[in-house]
Design a protein around this motif. Sequence first.
Motif, mmCIF file in Angstrom:
data_model
loop_
_atom_site.group_PDB
_atom_site.id
_atom_site.type_symbol
_atom_site.label_atom_id
_atom_site.label_comp_id
_atom_site.label_asym_id
_atom_site.label_seq_id
_atom_site.Cartn_x
_atom_site.Cartn_y
_atom_site.Cartn_z
ATOM 1 N N PHE A 210 0.862 -1.157 0.055
ATOM 2 C CA PHE A 210 0.011 -0.009 0.037
ATOM 3 C C PHE A 210 0.788 1.090 0.015
ATOM 4 O O PHE A 210 0.678 2.125 -0.836
ATOM 5 C CB PHE A 210 -0.812 -0.086 1.294
ATOM 6 C CG PHE A 210 -1.606 1.267 1.227
ATOM 7 C CD1 PHE A 210 -2.650 1.657 0.801
ATOM 8 C CD2 PHE A 210 -1.272 2.053 2.415
ATOM 9 C CE1 PHE A 210 -3.407 2.702 0.959
ATOM 10 C CE2 PHE A 210 -1.845 3.408 2.656
ATOM 11 C CZ PHE A 210 -3.046 3.697 1.954
ATOM 12 N N LEU A 211 2.048 1.321 1.047
ATOM 13 C CA LEU A 211 2.718 2.567 0.970
ATOM 14 C C LEU A 211 3.558 2.630 -0.167
ATOM 15 O O LEU A 211 3.757 3.914 -0.627
ATOM 16 C CB LEU A 211 3.653 2.388 2.349
ATOM 17 C CG LEU A 211 2.913 2.583 3.435
ATOM 18 C CD1 LEU A 211 4.057 2.176 4.524
ATOM 19 C CD2 LEU A 211 2.279 3.875 3.786
ATOM 20 N N ASP A 212 3.896 1.341 -1.034
ATOM 21 C CA ASP A 212 4.694 1.650 -2.364
ATOM 22 C C ASP A 212 3.982 2.212 -3.219
ATOM 23 O O ASP A 212 4.038 3.083 -4.129
ATOM 24 C CB ASP A 212 5.286 0.332 -2.713
ATOM 25 C CG ASP A 212 6.377 -0.187 -1.771
ATOM 26 O OD1 ASP A 212 6.934 0.626 -1.064
ATOM 27 O OD2 ASP A 212 6.519 -1.474 -1.663
ATOM 28 N N ARG A 213 2.573 1.955 -3.322
ATOM 29 C CA ARG A 213 1.732 2.519 -4.306
ATOM 30 C C ARG A 213 1.240 4.074 -4.174
ATOM 31 O O ARG A 213 1.264 4.793 -5.151
ATOM 32 C CB ARG A 213 0.205 1.670 -4.059
ATOM 33 C CG ARG A 213 -0.948 2.188 -5.070
ATOM 34 C CD ARG A 213 -1.900 1.161 -5.293
ATOM 35 N NE ARG A 213 -2.566 1.444 -3.928
ATOM 36 C CZ ARG A 213 -3.806 1.884 -3.448
ATOM 37 N NH1 ARG A 213 -3.988 2.909 -4.251
ATOM 38 N NH2 ARG A 213 -4.270 1.863 -2.383
ATOM 39 N N VAL A 214 1.259 4.377 -2.840
ATOM 40 C CA VAL A 214 1.183 5.671 -2.435
ATOM 41 C C VAL A 214 2.331 6.653 -3.040
ATOM 42 O O VAL A 214 2.257 7.798 -3.575
ATOM 43 C CB VAL A 214 0.886 6.032 -1.147
ATOM 44 C CG1 VAL A 214 1.009 7.446 -0.651
ATOM 45 C CG2 VAL A 214 -0.505 5.331 -0.477
ATOM 46 N N ARG A 215 3.610 5.968 -2.821
ATOM 47 C CA ARG A 215 4.635 6.792 -2.988
ATOM 48 C C ARG A 215 5.176 6.557 -4.412
ATOM 49 O O ARG A 215 6.145 7.625 -4.782
ATOM 50 C CB ARG A 215 5.916 6.323 -2.015
ATOM 51 C CG ARG A 215 5.623 6.583 -0.537
ATOM 52 C CD ARG A 215 6.724 6.391 0.192
ATOM 53 N NE ARG A 215 6.980 4.843 0.348
ATOM 54 C CZ ARG A 215 7.442 4.273 1.402
ATOM 55 N NH1 ARG A 215 8.224 5.067 2.467
ATOM 56 N NH2 ARG A 215 7.597 2.908 1.513
ATOM 57 N N SER A 216 4.708 5.657 -5.074
ATOM 58 C CA SER A 216 5.295 5.515 -6.540
ATOM 59 C C SER A 216 4.262 5.841 -7.550
ATOM 60 O O SER A 216 3.219 5.919 -7.255
ATOM 61 C CB SER A 216 5.739 4.105 -6.679
ATOM 62 O OG SER A 216 4.869 3.230 -6.547
ATOM 63 N N GLY A 217 4.559 5.597 -8.925
ATOM 64 C CA GLY A 217 3.657 5.749 -10.111
ATOM 65 C C GLY A 217 3.275 7.137 -10.094
ATOM 66 O O GLY A 217 1.981 7.466 -10.942
ATOM 67 N N ASN A 218 3.806 8.176 -9.740
ATOM 68 C CA ASN A 218 3.413 9.561 -9.928
ATOM 69 C C ASN A 218 4.586 10.194 -10.782
ATOM 70 O O ASN A 218 5.679 10.231 -10.820
ATOM 71 C CB ASN A 218 3.412 10.245 -8.629
ATOM 72 C CG ASN A 218 2.213 9.338 -7.740
ATOM 73 O OD1 ASN A 218 1.256 9.534 -7.899
ATOM 74 N ND2 ASN A 218 2.957 9.051 -6.517
ATOM 75 N N ASP B 171 11.335 22.644 -11.529
ATOM 76 C CA ASP B 171 10.880 22.727 -12.975
ATOM 77 C C ASP B 171 11.482 21.640 -13.691
ATOM 78 O O ASP B 171 11.652 21.472 -14.683
ATOM 79 C CB ASP B 171 11.569 23.996 -13.584
ATOM 80 C CG ASP B 171 11.039 25.181 -12.860
ATOM 81 O OD1 ASP B 171 10.047 25.300 -12.807
ATOM 82 O OD2 ASP B 171 12.050 26.363 -12.806
ATOM 83 N N ARG B 172 11.788 20.479 -12.895
ATOM 84 C CA ARG B 172 12.125 19.323 -13.546
ATOM 85 C C ARG B 172 11.350 18.028 -13.266
ATOM 86 O O ARG B 172 10.752 18.026 -12.288
ATOM 87 C CB ARG B 172 13.783 19.039 -13.029
ATOM 88 C CG ARG B 172 14.828 19.987 -13.558
ATOM 89 C CD ARG B 172 16.124 19.453 -12.905
ATOM 90 N NE ARG B 172 17.151 20.424 -13.503
ATOM 91 C CZ ARG B 172 18.572 20.292 -13.264
ATOM 92 N NH1 ARG B 172 18.883 19.130 -12.513
ATOM 93 N NH2 ARG B 172 19.373 21.246 -13.649
ATOM 94 N N ASN B 173 11.191 17.077 -14.367
ATOM 95 C CA ASN B 173 10.408 16.158 -14.122
ATOM 96 C C ASN B 173 10.789 15.365 -12.716
ATOM 97 O O ASN B 173 12.120 15.140 -12.521
ATOM 98 C CB ASN B 173 10.558 15.086 -15.052
ATOM 99 C CG ASN B 173 9.480 15.600 -16.377
ATOM 100 O OD1 ASN B 173 8.770 16.505 -16.255
ATOM 101 N ND2 ASN B 173 10.089 15.470 -17.603
ATOM 102 N N SER B 174 9.913 14.517 -12.077
ATOM 103 C CA SER B 174 10.254 14.088 -10.855
ATOM 104 C C SER B 174 9.334 12.916 -10.469
ATOM 105 O O SER B 174 7.975 12.993 -10.720
ATOM 106 C CB SER B 174 10.233 14.776 -9.801
ATOM 107 O OG SER B 174 10.468 14.158 -8.247
ATOM 108 N N SER B 175 9.600 11.785 -9.997
ATOM 109 C CA SER B 175 8.540 10.840 -9.500
ATOM 110 C C SER B 175 8.277 10.921 -8.053
ATOM 111 O O SER B 175 7.429 10.045 -7.659
ATOM 112 C CB SER B 175 9.236 9.426 -9.712
ATOM 113 O OG SER B 175 10.528 9.175 -9.113
ATOM 114 N N VAL B 176 8.960 11.738 -7.122
ATOM 115 C CA VAL B 176 8.563 11.866 -5.842
ATOM 116 C C VAL B 176 7.869 13.068 -5.839
ATOM 117 O O VAL B 176 8.200 14.229 -5.816
ATOM 118 C CB VAL B 176 10.005 12.144 -4.824
ATOM 119 C CG1 VAL B 176 9.482 12.509 -3.651
ATOM 120 C CG2 VAL B 176 11.088 10.778 -5.139
#
Length: 387
Positions: A342-350, A356-361
């Motif tokens: 569940f926590l991995d799903r909340v923190r990832s896939g975004n 001004d730079r792309n980020s997954s966090v």
Amino acid sequence: MFLSKIQSRVMPLEEGNERMNQTKGLPLRLLRLLVVFIAVCVMFSIISMYTIKHFGIESVVTTMSSRLQPCYEEPENGLLDKWIRPRSSPIHNMSDKELLWRASFVPRIKKYPFKRVPKIAFMFLTTGPLPLAPLWERFLKGHDRLYSIYIHSLPSYQARFPSSSVFYNRQIPSQVSEWGRMSMCDAERRLLANALLDISNEWFILLSESCIPLYKFSFIYDYIMKSKYSFVGAFDDHGPYGRGRYKSNMAPLVNITEWRKGSQWFEVNRNLATTIVEDTTFYPKFEQYCRPPCYVDEHYFPTMLTINAGNDLANRSITWVDWSRGGAHPATFGRTDINEEFLDRVRSGNQCLYNDRNSSVCFLFARKFAPSALEPLVHLDSKVLGF
């Protein structure tokens, strides 16, 4: 007859001689008094010189001046200490008007004349208890100089935190706040104003009793401190829950093209926090015209900040919320929902922009978590949460 005339002449002469004798005696008395006065002064001077010679002039001056009490008591380390040292307790007797005025003070010189360690102010907006406090205690442990805590609860609620807790004695003077009403924004401004009184607070994070951190403290601290933008959701919603809530009475101060909607949960730097507490222009308009079904906590800050400081906004919040189930409130997660996946799903896939730079966090905090979620959260391996 002749004898009486002679006597009458003699008597004035005798009276005149007596007056002359009295006149001669008067200067003699004054002279004696003057001599005595000079002698006393000489003796006092000799005693003073002897005292100064043997005991030092500072002790004499201190003895004399100690009887004079100043009208104010200067702080131990000087007047600057009054401004830079945070109060041990956020309790005060200022009214909201006085508090907002005091919090709006801004130094004009940007370089601080002392070593300043910037802190994050964690501001909890709650009705009462903080059921997830043990998780926050674990998150904050070992970082005392890098954060501060403020709690806005119902005025009737008295917290029962032990003196060893980071939440001990951190409640601010509060008022009743209602969801969707201006009193909710009042509570948020009250939290910001109290936190601004500590000159070391640089970032201000609004949280609820159902929020949790998603990463370890050092990661969150660096992410926020290095950000060029404040995290306030502000977007132009053309639908009924966005522009549909706009009132034409807001013009010309706010036009419909400037009307914004966003999450209540913000993360702002000191400049924007000051902008929020010092506002006296937009506040009256929103208080008068944005009432349910216009929910002011979703529109006031996003709109006002977009107009006043739009280039300083990231136009997103870093607090994750699940609206996928629909309804007026987001999903709540309890004991059975909490696990590593569940926590991995909340923190990832975004995907988002960071400086001004792309980020997954994209999210550092998440809500809403029920009290039953505490046990599985604190029992998760430290490698999962990072703390």
